[in-house]
Design a protein around this motif. Structure first.
Motif, PDB file in Angstrom:
ATOM      1  N   ALA A 234       0.830  -1.209   0.000  1.00  0.00           N
ATOM      2  CA  ALA A 234       0.000   0.000   0.000  1.00  0.00           C
ATOM      3  C   ALA A 234       0.865   1.259   0.000  1.00  0.00           C
ATOM      4  O   ALA A 234       0.523   2.258  -0.645  1.00  0.00           O
ATOM      5  CB  ALA A 234      -0.929  -0.008   1.211  1.00  0.00           C
ATOM      6  N   ASP A 235       2.009   1.226   0.726  1.00  0.00           N
ATOM      7  CA  ASP A 235       2.936   2.366   0.719  1.00  0.00           C
ATOM      8  C   ASP A 235       3.478   2.601  -0.684  1.00  0.00           C
ATOM      9  O   ASP A 235       3.574   3.738  -1.153  1.00  0.00           O
ATOM     10  CB  ASP A 235       4.104   2.112   1.680  1.00  0.00           C
ATOM     11  N   ILE A 236       3.858   1.520  -1.347  1.00  0.00           N
ATOM     12  CA  ILE A 236       4.399   1.625  -2.706  1.00  0.00           C
ATOM     13  C   ILE A 236       3.336   2.185  -3.648  1.00  0.00           C
ATOM     14  O   ILE A 236       3.624   3.058  -4.489  1.00  0.00           O
ATOM     15  CB  ILE A 236       4.876   0.242  -3.201  1.00  0.00           C
ATOM     16  N   ALA A 237       2.101   1.690  -3.504  1.00  0.00           N
ATOM     17  CA  ALA A 237       1.014   2.167  -4.358  1.00  0.00           C
ATOM     18  C   ALA A 237       0.714   3.638  -4.096  1.00  0.00           C
ATOM     19  O   ALA A 237       0.458   4.408  -5.036  1.00  0.00           O
ATOM     20  CB  ALA A 237      -0.237   1.321  -4.128  1.00  0.00           C
ATOM     21  N   ALA A 238       0.757   4.038  -2.833  1.00  0.00           N
ATOM     22  CA  ALA A 238       0.511   5.442  -2.497  1.00  0.00           C
ATOM     23  C   ALA A 238       1.582   6.338  -3.102  1.00  0.00           C
ATOM     24  O   ALA A 238       1.291   7.425  -3.612  1.00  0.00           O
ATOM     25  CB  ALA A 238       0.466   5.612  -0.984  1.00  0.00           C
ATOM     26  N   ALA A 239       2.838   5.870  -3.047  1.00  0.00           N
ATOM     27  CA  ALA A 239       3.931   6.639  -3.646  1.00  0.00           C
ATOM     28  C   ALA A 239       3.718   6.783  -5.152  1.00  0.00           C
ATOM     29  O   ALA A 239       3.892   7.872  -5.717  1.00  0.00           O
ATOM     30  CB  ALA A 239       5.267   5.958  -3.360  1.00  0.00           C
ATOM     31  N   LYS A 240       3.320   5.704  -5.794  1.00  0.00           N
ATOM     32  CA  LYS A 240       3.060   5.748  -7.232  1.00  0.00           C
ATOM     33  C   LYS A 240       1.986   6.772  -7.559  1.00  0.00           C
ATOM     34  O   LYS A 240       2.083   7.518  -8.540  1.00  0.00           O
ATOM     35  CB  LYS A 240       2.627   4.370  -7.734  1.00  0.00           C
ATOM     36  N   GLY A 241       0.937   6.785  -6.740  1.00  0.00           N
ATOM     37  CA  GLY A 241      -0.159   7.713  -6.976  1.00  0.00           C
ATOM     38  C   GLY A 241       0.249   9.162  -6.880  1.00  0.00           C
ATOM     39  O   GLY A 241      -0.404  10.045  -7.448  1.00  0.00           O
ATOM     40  N   LEU A 242       1.338   9.422  -6.166  1.00  0.00           N
ATOM     41  CA  LEU A 242       1.844  10.791  -6.003  1.00  0.00           C
ATOM     42  C   LEU A 242       3.038  11.068  -6.911  1.00  0.00           C
ATOM     43  O   LEU A 242       3.727  12.076  -6.741  1.00  0.00           O
ATOM     44  CB  LEU A 242       2.228  11.025  -4.542  1.00  0.00           C
ATOM     45  N   GLY A 243       3.313  10.142  -7.846  1.00  0.00           N
ATOM     46  CA  GLY A 243       4.454  10.342  -8.736  1.00  0.00           C
ATOM     47  C   GLY A 243       5.784  10.128  -8.055  1.00  0.00           C
ATOM     48  O   GLY A 243       6.794  10.735  -8.415  1.00  0.00           O
ATOM     49  N   ARG A 244       5.803   9.210  -7.049  1.00  0.00           N
ATOM     50  CA  ARG A 244       7.018   8.947  -6.282  1.00  0.00           C
ATOM     51  C   ARG A 244       7.311   7.460  -6.263  1.00  0.00           C
ATOM     52  O   ARG A 244       6.491   6.632  -6.637  1.00  0.00           O
ATOM     53  CB  ARG A 244       6.873   9.458  -4.839  1.00  0.00           C
ATOM     54  N   THR A 245       8.491   7.118  -5.808  1.00  0.00           N
ATOM     55  CA  THR A 245       8.862   5.739  -5.552  1.00  0.00           C
ATOM     56  C   THR A 245       9.537   5.674  -4.191  1.00  0.00           C
ATOM     57  O   THR A 245       9.919   6.707  -3.630  1.00  0.00           O
ATOM     58  CB  THR A 245       9.797   5.201  -6.660  1.00  0.00           C
ATOM     59  N   VAL A 246       9.669   4.465  -3.649  1.00  0.00           N
ATOM     60  CA  VAL A 246      10.239   4.294  -2.309  1.00  0.00           C
ATOM     61  C   VAL A 246      11.628   3.671  -2.417  1.00  0.00           C
ATOM     62  O   VAL A 246      11.820   2.669  -3.104  1.00  0.00           O
ATOM     63  CB  VAL A 246       9.328   3.409  -1.432  1.00  0.00           C
ATOM     64  N   LYS A 247      12.594   4.273  -1.727  1.00  0.00           N
ATOM     65  CA  LYS A 247      13.970   3.771  -1.687  1.00  0.00           C
ATOM     66  C   LYS A 247      14.467   3.789  -0.238  1.00  0.00           C
ATOM     67  O   LYS A 247      14.055   4.633   0.561  1.00  0.00           O
ATOM     68  CB  LYS A 247      14.891   4.653  -2.537  1.00  0.00           C
ATOM     69  N   LEU A 248      15.345   2.844   0.072  1.00  0.00           N
ATOM     70  CA  LEU A 248      16.065   2.934   1.351  1.00  0.00           C
ATOM     71  C   LEU A 248      17.253   3.850   1.122  1.00  0.00           C
ATOM     72  O   LEU A 248      18.146   3.537   0.335  1.00  0.00           O
ATOM     73  CB  LEU A 248      16.549   1.565   1.822  1.00  0.00           C
ATOM     74  N   LEU A 249      17.251   4.996   1.806  1.00  0.00           N
ATOM     75  CA  LEU A 249      18.270   6.010   1.562  1.00  0.00           C
ATOM     76  C   LEU A 249      19.213   6.153   2.749  1.00  0.00           C
ATOM     77  O   LEU A 249      18.801   6.085   3.910  1.00  0.00           O
ATOM     78  CB  LEU A 249      17.603   7.369   1.302  1.00  0.00           C
ATOM     79  N   ALA A 250      20.475   6.347   2.436  1.00  0.00           N
ATOM     80  CA  ALA A 250      21.459   6.812   3.418  1.00  0.00           C
ATOM     81  C   ALA A 250      21.610   8.310   3.175  1.00  0.00           C
ATOM     82  O   ALA A 250      21.953   8.729   2.063  1.00  0.00           O
ATOM     83  CB  ALA A 250      22.785   6.099   3.233  1.00  0.00           C
ATOM     84  N   ILE A 251      21.326   9.111   4.192  1.00  0.00           N
ATOM     85  CA  ILE A 251      21.325  10.567   4.037  1.00  0.00           C
ATOM     86  C   ILE A 251      22.281  11.182   5.045  1.00  0.00           C
ATOM     87  O   ILE A 251      22.147  10.987   6.259  1.00  0.00           O
ATOM     88  CB  ILE A 251      19.909  11.147   4.242  1.00  0.00           C
ATOM     89  N   CYS A 252      23.266  11.910   4.536  1.00  0.00           N
ATOM     90  CA  CYS A 252      24.238  12.601   5.377  1.00  0.00           C
ATOM     91  C   CYS A 252      24.200  14.062   4.949  1.00  0.00           C
ATOM     92  O   CYS A 252      24.485  14.377   3.793  1.00  0.00           O
ATOM     93  CB  CYS A 252      25.643  12.052   5.169  1.00  0.00           C
ATOM     94  N   GLU A 253      23.856  14.954   5.857  1.00  0.00           N
ATOM     95  CA  GLU A 253      23.770  16.354   5.456  1.00  0.00           C
ATOM     96  C   GLU A 253      24.307  17.283   6.529  1.00  0.00           C
ATOM     97  O   GLU A 253      24.252  17.005   7.724  1.00  0.00           O
ATOM     98  CB  GLU A 253      22.331  16.727   5.088  1.00  0.00           C
ATOM     99  N   ARG A 254      24.849  18.381   6.040  1.00  0.00           N
ATOM    100  CA  ARG A 254      25.359  19.442   6.907  1.00  0.00           C
ATOM    101  C   ARG A 254      24.183  20.354   7.246  1.00  0.00           C
ATOM    102  O   ARG A 254      23.463  20.824   6.359  1.00  0.00           O
ATOM    103  CB  ARG A 254      26.435  20.233   6.169  1.00  0.00           C
TER     104      ARG A 254
END
Length: 432
Positions: A234-254
């Motif tokens: 359902a999360d994947i389908a919801a992302a699709k409906g919003l023009g998005r996809t789901v990824k496991l991200l590593a995020i490092c930011e200043r």
């Protein structure tokens, strides 16, 4: 090179990666000699069970790791993995003046400072390109090519197993468990996939990336970690409906605030727009998106795991340290001068996608919106779909601290008009 003393190499481990290292050293011996300026000679291979490695010369195999490390080798290459006894072996090598090439992300994420200090004490080199993203040349650009720039963000897909699973869920609509089973059958997931699907592998890599990008010591314990087991179809389908996809991200930011600069380092699933460069990275591939003040935006893409790709990165490091040995040079040292603090996840700026099952009656949206206002969280978009007795309400927020967003969700879950908080997922890669 005639008369040039060979560079002697000890290899610790001869599994999938180690076997490929041996093959490349053998097949490319002449080219490596020309590139290094001296022959590169494999002096020994430390393994636990020599009779299980018929693919390599028997005379090179030994179970005496300490003896091999303490012999007259110039470089120790470690592809065993794990923290101990690899840490003890590599410290012994570095204290003995031997340069080290390692693919050990878990060890580096916990003990890189100790290893660098040992290297500095004797002038030895410590190289580890293969520890993150396999064959992709990523760490050396962060460590050397971008050393004159100010990196502001590193965001990427650094685990092939989870990317294969999420890509499969996106393309087929299958559940997490079904896609994990397929990944295991095809060899993309281990029999025990915990390190991958729970985010431990990606967290170790995120710690290494943040340390290099922001000139600060970051360990795996500093990284906020969430896996993908709770991601639903359902999360994947919801992302699709919003023009998005789901990824496991590593995020490092200043992060810059009134209190000065700090670092946010986290690993978690997130929705990203399908127009984002990372959205098209599918299957077991890895990619890392880097943003810097002067260089702007860059993306590094390729195979992030596997015997041959990882061995390619190991050989690249081996050539570098061998060249340094030939010319009595040294590679880059640890750069941790900035010593920026790591923000708790609660202080990290992020956005949420929240799906609610609510009663289908007037005033529901105003009650929910009031909770957002109470926590000073701004709503970016709302979508509501009614049914006979209830409704689905989807809300996407503007950026706020994770603590404020989490408190908002907790309060909303207690409203009488909210039957269930169906899912909560962070949103990345968009203007806030």
């Amino acid at each position: 090179m005639p008369g040039q003393k060979p560079i002697k190499v000890a290899l610790l481990g001869c599994g999938t990666v180690g076997t490929e290292v041996v093959r490349l050293l053998t097949d490319q011996a002449a080219d490596l000699t020309a590139r290094v300026g001296a022959p590169v000679e494999l002096a020994g291979i430390a393994v636990r069970k020599p009779n299980k490695h018929r693919e390599v010369p028997a005379e090179l195999l030994t179970t005496d790791v300490d003896g091999l490390v303490e012999s007259d080798v110039d470089v120790v290459v470690e592809v065993v993995g794990g923290i101990e006894p690899a840490r003890t072996w590599l410290l012994k090598a570095l204290h003995g003046g031997k340069s080290v090439v390692t693919a050990n992300k878990a060890l580096l994420a916990e003990h890189s400072g100790e290893l660098f200090q040992a290297a500095d004490s004797t002038g030895a080199d410590l190289y580890f390109e293969a520890a993150v993203a396999g064959a992709i040349p990523l760490l050396r650009p962060l460590r050397e090519s971008l050393a004159g720039d100010r990196i502001t963000r590193v965001m990427g897909i650094v685990n092939g197993t989870t990317n294969f699973i999420l890509s499969g869920m996106d393309s087929t609509g299958a559940s997490y468990s079904e896609t994990l089973e397929e990944a295991t059958r095809l060899g993309y997931a281990e029999a025990d996939p915990t390190a991958d699907v729970d985010g431990f592998d990606a967290a170790s890599k995120a710690a290494i990336l943040a340390s290099l990008a922001f000139h600060s010591r970051v360990t795996a314990a500093d990284v906020h970690r969430e896996g993908i087991a709770s991601v639903s179809a359902a999360d994947i389908a919801a992302a699709k409906g919003l023009g998005r996809t789901v990824k496991l991200l590593a995020i490092c930011e200043r992060v810059t605030s009134a209190g000065g600069e700090s670092i946010s380092v986290r690993v978690h699933p997130a929705m990203i727009p399908r127009t984002h460069p990372l959205a098209g990275v599918n299957g077991a591939f890895n990619a890392v998106f880097v943003e810097a003040d002067a260089a702007g935006e860059m993306m590094f893409y390729g195979r992030g795991a596997g015997g041959a790709p990882t061995a390619s990165a190991v050989l690249g490091d081996l050539v570098a340290v061998a060249r340094n040995r030939v010319v009595s040079g040294r590679g880059p040292r640890e750069s941790a001068y900035a010593a920026l603090p790591v923000r708790p996840m609660g202080q990290a700026p992020t956005r949420y996608h929240i799906s609610l099952d609510v009663a289908d009656r007037p005033g529901v949206l105003s009650q929910v919106a009031a909770v957002f206002a109470e926590h000073d969280v701004s709503i970016a978009a709302v979508r509501q779909e009614g049914r006979v007795d209830d409704a689905s309400l989807v809300i996407v927020t503007h950026a706020a601290t994770d603590a404020a967003l989490r408190s908002t969700v907790d309060k909303i879950g207690g409203l009488p008009v909210v039957r269930e908080v169906v899912s909560v997922m962070r949103v990345e890669g968009e203007e806030t």
